[in-house]
Write an enzyme that holds these catalytic residues in place. Structure first.
Site, PDB file in Angstrom:
ATOM      1  N   ARG A  83      32.890  29.108  30.979  1.00  0.00           N
ATOM      2  CA  ARG A  83      32.037  30.029  31.743  1.00  0.00           C
ATOM      3  C   ARG A  83      30.961  30.464  30.761  1.00  0.00           C
ATOM      4  O   ARG A  83      31.248  31.221  29.840  1.00  0.00           O
ATOM      5  CB  ARG A  83      32.842  31.230  32.232  1.00  0.00           C
ATOM      6  CG  ARG A  83      34.005  30.868  33.161  1.00  0.00           C
ATOM      7  CD  ARG A  83      34.657  32.120  33.711  1.00  0.00           C
ATOM      8  NE  ARG A  83      35.982  31.873  34.253  1.00  0.00           N
ATOM      9  CZ  ARG A  83      36.237  31.438  35.490  1.00  0.00           C
ATOM     10  NH1 ARG A  83      35.239  31.208  36.305  1.00  0.00           N
ATOM     11  NH2 ARG A  83      37.469  31.250  35.906  1.00  0.00           N
ATOM     12  N   GLY A 113      32.835  25.942  41.090  1.00  0.00           N
ATOM     13  CA  GLY A 113      32.877  26.887  42.205  1.00  0.00           C
ATOM     14  C   GLY A 113      31.551  27.620  42.361  1.00  0.00           C
ATOM     15  O   GLY A 113      30.491  27.177  41.880  1.00  0.00           O
ATOM     16  N   GLY A 115      30.076  30.368  41.069  1.00  0.00           N
ATOM     17  CA  GLY A 115      29.234  30.707  39.916  1.00  0.00           C
ATOM     18  C   GLY A 115      28.541  29.476  39.362  1.00  0.00           C
ATOM     19  O   GLY A 115      27.355  29.533  38.978  1.00  0.00           O
ATOM     20  N   ASP A 139      40.678  28.328  44.463  1.00  0.00           N
ATOM     21  CA  ASP A 139      40.603  29.475  45.378  1.00  0.00           C
ATOM     22  C   ASP A 139      40.198  29.138  46.820  1.00  0.00           C
ATOM     23  O   ASP A 139      40.396  29.941  47.716  1.00  0.00           O
ATOM     24  CB  ASP A 139      39.613  30.514  44.836  1.00  0.00           C
ATOM     25  CG  ASP A 139      40.138  31.200  43.589  1.00  0.00           C
ATOM     26  OD1 ASP A 139      41.349  31.076  43.318  1.00  0.00           O
ATOM     27  OD2 ASP A 139      39.347  31.845  42.887  1.00  0.00           O
ATOM     28  N   MET A 181      46.854  33.749  42.565  1.00  0.00           N
ATOM     29  CA  MET A 181      45.425  33.833  42.249  1.00  0.00           C
ATOM     30  C   MET A 181      44.560  33.957  43.502  1.00  0.00           C
ATOM     31  O   MET A 181      44.994  33.657  44.603  1.00  0.00           O
ATOM     32  CB  MET A 181      44.998  32.636  41.409  1.00  0.00           C
ATOM     33  CG  MET A 181      45.208  32.875  39.931  1.00  0.00           C
ATOM     34  SD  MET A 181      44.428  31.605  38.939  1.00  0.00           S
ATOM     35  CE  MET A 181      44.582  32.357  37.323  1.00  0.00           C
TER      36      MET A 181
HETATM   37  O1  F6P Z   1      39.756  29.469  39.321  1.00  0.00           O
HETATM   38  C1  F6P Z   1      39.525  30.670  39.998  1.00  0.00           C
HETATM   39  C2  F6P Z   1      40.421  31.692  39.457  1.00  0.00           C
HETATM   40  O2  F6P Z   1      41.653  31.089  39.515  1.00  0.00           O
HETATM   41  C3  F6P Z   1      40.510  33.063  40.104  1.00  0.00           C
HETATM   42  O3  F6P Z   1      41.354  33.170  41.174  1.00  0.00           O
HETATM   43  C4  F6P Z   1      40.915  33.924  38.945  1.00  0.00           C
HETATM   44  O4  F6P Z   1      40.634  35.251  39.096  1.00  0.00           O
HETATM   45  C5  F6P Z   1      40.135  33.335  37.847  1.00  0.00           C
HETATM   46  O5  F6P Z   1      40.060  31.956  38.126  1.00  0.00           O
HETATM   47  C6  F6P Z   1      40.612  33.609  36.466  1.00  0.00           C
HETATM   48  O6  F6P Z   1      40.014  32.704  35.602  1.00  0.00           O
HETATM   49  P1  F6P Z   1      39.786  32.872  34.038  1.00  0.00           P
HETATM   50  O7  F6P Z   1      41.035  33.419  33.461  1.00  0.00           O
HETATM   51  O8  F6P Z   1      39.496  31.488  33.592  1.00  0.00           O
HETATM   52  O9  F6P Z   1      38.631  33.776  33.875  1.00  0.00           O
END
Ligand code: F6P
Length: 335
Positions: A83, A113, A115, A139, A181
């Site tokens: 990210r 996804g 973002g 998700d 999740m």
């Molecule tokens: O991939 C989506 C997701 O699983 C969300 O449901 C969850 O909040 C998030 O990723 C957490 O991701 P990370 O720990 O990588 O920030």
């Protein structure tokens, strides 16, 4: 050899592919499909490591058909994911564009996804790089496809895990709150809740309220139910978090012995189901054919079994709602 090109007028000679945001099972199947579809059409395929961050740092290299061998059944992403905060800045995106320019690439397939598509949409607007998205997230919160890559696998992982939790719940006559999740969406919770026969399903899209929850659990106890599973979506707002919610219930319903289990990131791992492998393979080919024919700023998806293109800006902004028929079903069957 005759190349069957399905009447597609190939207008490009190179493209790059990256995976971004939370990884999802089936991303590798999508990468493989993109690389092999490129080879089919004589397009040179490049893989970017670590999503947009890797693009900024110049982490790009050719992705041949052999480099994607034996990955179809593997979870995670061989390209790795990230990210990137830097990509949210103009300077970051400028560096990312330099990387593509240096390789004379003007086409980018983004597997990710919400973002990730937002980043791709802005990138295309600013630099004219053609972007096509493949929905990859557990998700299932993307508009323009019935299922995102990874969602089906996550559902099966959750069901398998909760089936095990149920064994111990029954043995001890306990009430379990199981957090799954879905920071903004209740798809995983709703579907797995039906799949495991949950007493309650708590999702962000429906505010049940604490009073109603207590009443319902009380009624359930009275009716003779000895153990219960409540599936809670991570994004549900009924309690501050699942631990506080469990504590509140235990304090107000002393008849219950309560435990909490947070399934967490194990839901993102594991070998993809056949459904996700096929979905990712179909979307990979469609993404290549779309971008190669000069169409961009689109997300590929499957709606009612048919390929569908959705403008990226719609996929990002579009509301994904839970299926009301499923919610009704869950309420009827839980008693
Ligand atoms: O991939 C989506 C997701 O699983 C969300 O449901 C969850 O909040 C998030 O990723 C957490 O991701 P990370 O720990 O990588 O920030």
């Amino acid at each position: 050899m005759i190349i069957e090109n399905n009447n597609i007028n190939i207008k490009i000679s190179k493209l790059a592919v990256l995976t971004s945001g939370g990884d999802a099972p089936g991303m590798n199947a999508a990468i493989r499909s993109v690389a092999r579809s490129c080879s089919h059409y004589g397009i040179q395929c490049f893989g970017v490591s670590r999503g947009y961050q890797g693009l900024i740092e110049g982490k790009i290299k050719p992705l041949g058909t052999r480099s994607v061998k034996n990955i179809l059944n593997k979870g995670g992403t061989i390209l790795k994911s990230a990210r990137s905060k830097e990509f949210m800045t103009k300077e970051g995106r400028l560096k990312a564009h330099e990387t593509l320019k240096n390789q004379e690439i003007n086409n980018l397939i983004v597997i990710g996804g919400d973002g990730s598509f937002t980043g791709g949409y802005i990138f295309e607007k600013e630099f004219g790089v053609s972007v096509v998205g493949i929905p990859g997230t557990i998700d299932n919160d993307i508009f323009g496809t019935d299922s995102t890559v990874g969602y089906d696998t996550a559902l099966n992982t959750v069901v398998e895990a909760i089936d095990k939790i149920r064994d111990t719940a029954i043995s001890h006559n306990r009430l379990f709150f199981v957090e799954v999740m879905g920071k903004d969406a209740g798809h995983i919770a709703l579907n797995t809740g039906i799949g495991i026969g949950a007493s309650e399903i708590l999702i962000p899209e429906k505010d049940k309220g604490l009073d109603k929850l207590l009443k319902s659990l009380k009624r359930s106890k009275k009716s003779g139910r000895l153990s219960s599973i409540v599936v809670v979506a991570e994004g549900d707002k009924i309690g501050k978090n699942v631990f506080e919610l469990a504590q509140y219930v235990e304090e107000n319903l002393p008849d219950y012995e309560v435990r909490v289990s947070v399934l967490g990131h194990m839901q993102r791992g594991g070998s993809p189901t056949c459904f996700d492998r096929v979905l990712a393979s179909r979307l990979g080919l469609k993404a290549v054919e779309t971008i190669a024919s000069g169409v961009s700023s689109q997300m590929v998806g499957i709606i009612d079994g048919k390929m569908a293109l959705t403008p990226l800006r719609k996929a990002i902004k579009g509301e994904t709602s839970i299926n009301p028929e499923m919610y009704r079903l869950s309420n009827i069957l839980r008693l």
